[in-house]
Design an enzyme around this catalytic site. Structure first.
Site, PDB file in Angstrom:
ATOM      1  N   CYS A  48       0.890  -1.160  -0.284  1.00 48.88           N
ATOM      2  CA  CYS A  48      -0.094  -0.016   0.211  1.00 48.88           C
ATOM      3  C   CYS A  48       0.980   1.349   0.125  1.00 48.88           C
ATOM      4  O   CYS A  48       2.013   1.224  -0.036  1.00 48.88           O
ATOM      5  CB  CYS A  48      -1.049   0.117   1.248  1.00 48.88           C
ATOM      6  SG  CYS A  48      -1.893  -1.475   1.371  1.00 48.88           S
ATOM      7  N   LEU A  79      -3.827  -1.361  -1.294  1.00 51.82           N
ATOM      8  CA  LEU A  79      -3.814  -2.665  -2.212  1.00 51.82           C
ATOM      9  C   LEU A  79      -4.380  -3.754  -1.204  1.00 51.82           C
ATOM     10  O   LEU A  79      -3.710  -4.078  -0.558  1.00 51.82           O
ATOM     11  CB  LEU A  79      -2.140  -3.076  -2.645  1.00 51.82           C
ATOM     12  CG  LEU A  79      -2.210  -4.275  -3.655  1.00 51.82           C
ATOM     13  CD1 LEU A  79      -2.928  -4.046  -4.790  1.00 51.82           C
ATOM     14  CD2 LEU A  79      -0.604  -4.561  -3.875  1.00 51.82           C
ATOM     15  N   ASN A 118       1.572   0.113   5.776  1.00 50.53           N
ATOM     16  CA  ASN A 118       1.955  -0.444   4.717  1.00 50.53           C
ATOM     17  C   ASN A 118       2.505  -1.542   5.056  1.00 50.53           C
ATOM     18  O   ASN A 118       3.505  -1.696   5.801  1.00 50.53           O
ATOM     19  CB  ASN A 118       2.522   0.572   3.758  1.00 50.53           C
ATOM     20  CG  ASN A 118       3.451  -0.351   2.454  1.00 50.53           C
ATOM     21  OD1 ASN A 118       2.777  -1.058   2.180  1.00 50.53           O
ATOM     22  ND2 ASN A 118       4.651   0.111   2.173  1.00 50.53           N
ATOM     23  N   GLY A 119       1.849  -2.816   4.622  1.00 49.36           N
ATOM     24  CA  GLY A 119       2.709  -3.901   4.907  1.00 49.36           C
ATOM     25  C   GLY A 119       1.819  -5.056   5.187  1.00 49.36           C
ATOM     26  O   GLY A 119       0.489  -4.911   5.075  1.00 49.36           O
ATOM     27  N   THR A 144      23.153  -0.304 -10.492  1.00 50.46           N
ATOM     28  CA  THR A 144      22.700  -1.953 -10.563  1.00 50.46           C
ATOM     29  C   THR A 144      21.319  -1.955 -10.075  1.00 50.46           C
ATOM     30  O   THR A 144      20.345  -2.947 -10.510  1.00 50.46           O
ATOM     31  CB  THR A 144      23.547  -2.949  -9.292  1.00 50.46           C
ATOM     32  OG1 THR A 144      23.234  -4.126  -9.597  1.00 50.46           O
ATOM     33  CG2 THR A 144      23.275  -2.431  -7.911  1.00 50.46           C
ATOM     34  N   ARG A 156      19.376  -1.404 -13.320  1.00 48.16           N
ATOM     35  CA  ARG A 156      19.792  -2.231 -14.305  1.00 48.16           C
ATOM     36  C   ARG A 156      18.605  -3.659 -13.804  1.00 48.16           C
ATOM     37  O   ARG A 156      18.026  -4.257 -14.872  1.00 48.16           O
ATOM     38  CB  ARG A 156      21.236  -2.960 -14.268  1.00 48.16           C
ATOM     39  CG  ARG A 156      22.255  -2.183 -14.582  1.00 48.16           C
ATOM     40  CD  ARG A 156      23.701  -2.842 -14.586  1.00 48.16           C
ATOM     41  NE  ARG A 156      24.739  -2.034 -15.285  1.00 48.16           N
ATOM     42  CZ  ARG A 156      26.005  -2.353 -14.819  1.00 48.16           C
ATOM     43  NH1 ARG A 156      26.449  -3.312 -14.263  1.00 48.16           N
ATOM     44  NH2 ARG A 156      26.720  -1.594 -15.619  1.00 48.16           N
TER      45      ARG A 156
END
Length: 591
Positions: A2, A51, A75-76, A316, A319
């Site tokens: 979320c 979410l 959130n979590g 990185t 990427r």
């Protein structure tokens, strides 16, 4: 995953302020497309973009205690919420949300309950009885959280800095394993495991204990009321996650709702190492496998959007984040809202190829500790934000608190790469799941050489990125990089290109200071570069930079770089974050 957003003590209760809060909160709507919530109490605002994974029908946020005097935006996921509810029998719960326990735990225990939570989380809690508030982030920093300060004395929190960058005078990345208390006016660490001191442990290796701890970590993360799957690259870590999840899926609640067929997902350039390996593992396990292809040009076209969402200019991370970003969009289009992923194993077990050069077990262990402490700046940030960009949640069993405690308590002599004894990188993990009677994976997959995600999707991906950067960044631009970007000066054309995109979205100094810098080879910290003198001439985060270790190693330095003496190390960056938060919170308290 979320999106949370909170502004506290802004001395403004106007309709215009409320509208601005809603506008900023909706910058996080990609993280939570299922519902938007806002609670206003005087000049304090708590917002949430949801979410829906657990209790989709009644778990909308913000969440409350019985009389709504305690308000929390989270959130979590709290994996032990049922166990915690059993300890709170005198409390009445309004929803089936796993996160509602936070409001009741605070009511019962005050600020000293954070360590009771088993999960990944970041939250802001307001006690309307005295207008005090706390904010906290999980032990490793799996979920993102930023903290900012306004000129009016207000304190701000958000899951992503894009919600803070315009209105806050200053903002920082909230440190993992910490809690901020308005009553105390500062930050304190709530997560204090033995490994954090970096003292070398001496517990003998117990393969069965390690295996059982990981299986429990995976089973916890099967807690969902929506369709889910696994990210499967065909490497050791993702393959073990898939194998264990499949063994226990039939007995999980989610199987009764959505069936026991496990879906797996992989992405790569056509002909890439990961696609081939993932297909083999999927066939062996019997998963319903989804193979996605992308081209180098499609990845390049997405770079600006990727950098906006993952909020970094680290080479990185970009990427690896780009293929993950593209794959997440495909996964979400199939109706899947949650995936299991294999992040964290390489940090815990020394899986990166540069660990072959660790001079002794003490250095080996210290480097794993440094890598875990920095995960929130790299792999956790990438895995969370690249998936959340499309409303997809990633869960990471290897970063389970109990599993880390067991794995980091092993005498690091057992983790050392010993070719004379047949021990390759992550041998302790491979051996723990090497079961001839009831095999989890084929032997050649179980003992496949480490392949970093940005390499495994196809070596042409990184080569294509470098070629693209070379076309857009001139030698003169790189030569003058220290004048244009004096902080964390980019040392390659690729890094310069990413930095220029980042600065377009996030031009404030506070934003660029959230990103670490410093020399690295094959994802090492700056300290580990000292293990091999040749590495200082071959600074590149690709696994192929581990000369003499990777089977497809570069034959020479992959790209000309500028001097890196002025680049700050990850350790230095973490200390700067700590100092910045202490200084800023002290200043805010004084005001």
């Amino acid at each position: 995953m979320c999106g949370i957003f909170a502004v506290l003590g802004c001395a403004d209760t106007s309709l215009a302020k409320r509208s601005r809060i809603i506008e900023l909160s909706r910058r996080l709507q990609h993280r939570g497309p299922d519902w938007s919530g806002l609670h206003c109490f005087q000049d304090c605002y708590l917002a949430h973009q949801r979410l829906a994974i657990v209790d989709p029908t009644s778990g909308d946020q913000p969440l409350y205690n019985e009389d709504k005097s305690i308000v929390v935006t989270v959130n979590g996921e709290i994996y032990n919420h049922e166990e915690l509810r059993a300890k709170l029998k005198s409390h009445q719960f309004r929803t089936g949300s796993d996160c509602e326990v936070i409001a009741h735990l605070y009511e019962e225990y005050g600020e000293d309950f954070i360590d009771m939570l088993d999960g990944m989380f970041s939250f802001v809690l307001l006690d309307t009885r005295d207008k005090s508030f706390i904010a906290a982030r999980d032990a490793i920093g799996i979920t993102p959280l930023y903290m900012g300060w306004g000129l009016d004395g207000s304190v701000w929190f958000a899951s992503e800095m894009k919600a803070l960058s315009d209105d806050c005078e200053r903002f920082v990345s909230f440190l993992p394993g910490h809690i901020y208390s308005s009553k105390e006016g500062g930050l304190r660490r709530w997560y204090n495991p033995p490994w954090f001191s970096e003292c070398t442990p001496s517990t003998p290796y117990d393969a069965l204990a390690l295996r059982e701890a990981f299986e429990k970590a995976v089973v916890k993360r099967l807690m969902t009321d929506v369709p889910f799957g696994v990210l499967l690259s065909g490497g050791l870590d993702s393959s073990l996650v898939a194998a264990v999840a499949l063994r226990h899926l039939g007995e999980a609640k989610v199987a009764r709702q959505w069936g026991s067929q496990l879906h797996s997902f992989c992405i790569g350039l056509k002909g890439s190492p990961d696609l081939k390996a993932a297909r083999e593992v999927a066939d062996y396990l019997g998963t319903f496998h989804h193979e996605f292809h992308f081209t180098v040009q499609e990845g390049i076209d997405a770079l600006a959007e990727v950098i906006y969402h993952i909020e970094t200019y680290d080479v990185t991370t970009i990427r690896a984040g780009t293929p993950m970003f593209l794959m997440s969009r495909k996964i979400k289009s199939l109706g899947v809202k949650m995936v299991l992923s294999g992040e964290g194993s390489d940090e815990i077990f020394g899986g990166y190829l540069y660990f072959h050069k660790a001079p002794n077990k003490e250095e080996f262990h210290s480097e794993t500790c440094r890598k875990i402490k920095a995960l929130h700046l790299y792999d956790c940030l990438r895995a969370n934000k690249a998936t959340s960009a499309w409303g997809l949640e990633a869960r990471v069993p290897f970063l389970d608190k109990q599993f880390i405690d067991i794995a980091m308590d092993i005498d690091p002599e057992w983790k050392m790469i010993r070719r004379d004894l047949g021990r390759i990188e992550k041998w302790v993990l491979r051996n723990a799941f090497d079961d001839d009677q009831n095999p989890y994976l084929p032997k050649h997959i179980l003992y496949r050489q480490k392949e970093q995600f940005s390499d495994g999707v196809g070596y042409g991906w990184i080569d294509g990125l470098k070629d693209h950067a070379n076309e857009h960044v001139s030698d003169a631009m790189l030569m003058n990089a220290s004048f244009v970007y004096p902080e964390n000066t980019p040392t390659t054309k690729e890094a310069y290109y990413y930095r220029s995109i980042f600065e377009r979205f996030f031009p404030k100094n506070a934003a660029r200071s959230t990103v670490p810098g410093g020399p690295s080879v094959a994802c090492s910290t700056a300290k580990a570069v000292e293990w091999d003198a040749a590495w200082s001439k071959n600074l590149d985060p690709s696994g192929r930079a581990a000369l003499g270790v990777h089977a497809a190693a570069y034959q020479e330095a992959p790209e000309k770089t500028l001097a890196t003496e002025n680049s700050s190390s990850v350790d230095g960056h973490l200390q700067k974050l700590q100092d910045a938060m202490v200084e800023a919170t002290a200043t805010a308290t004084a005001l």
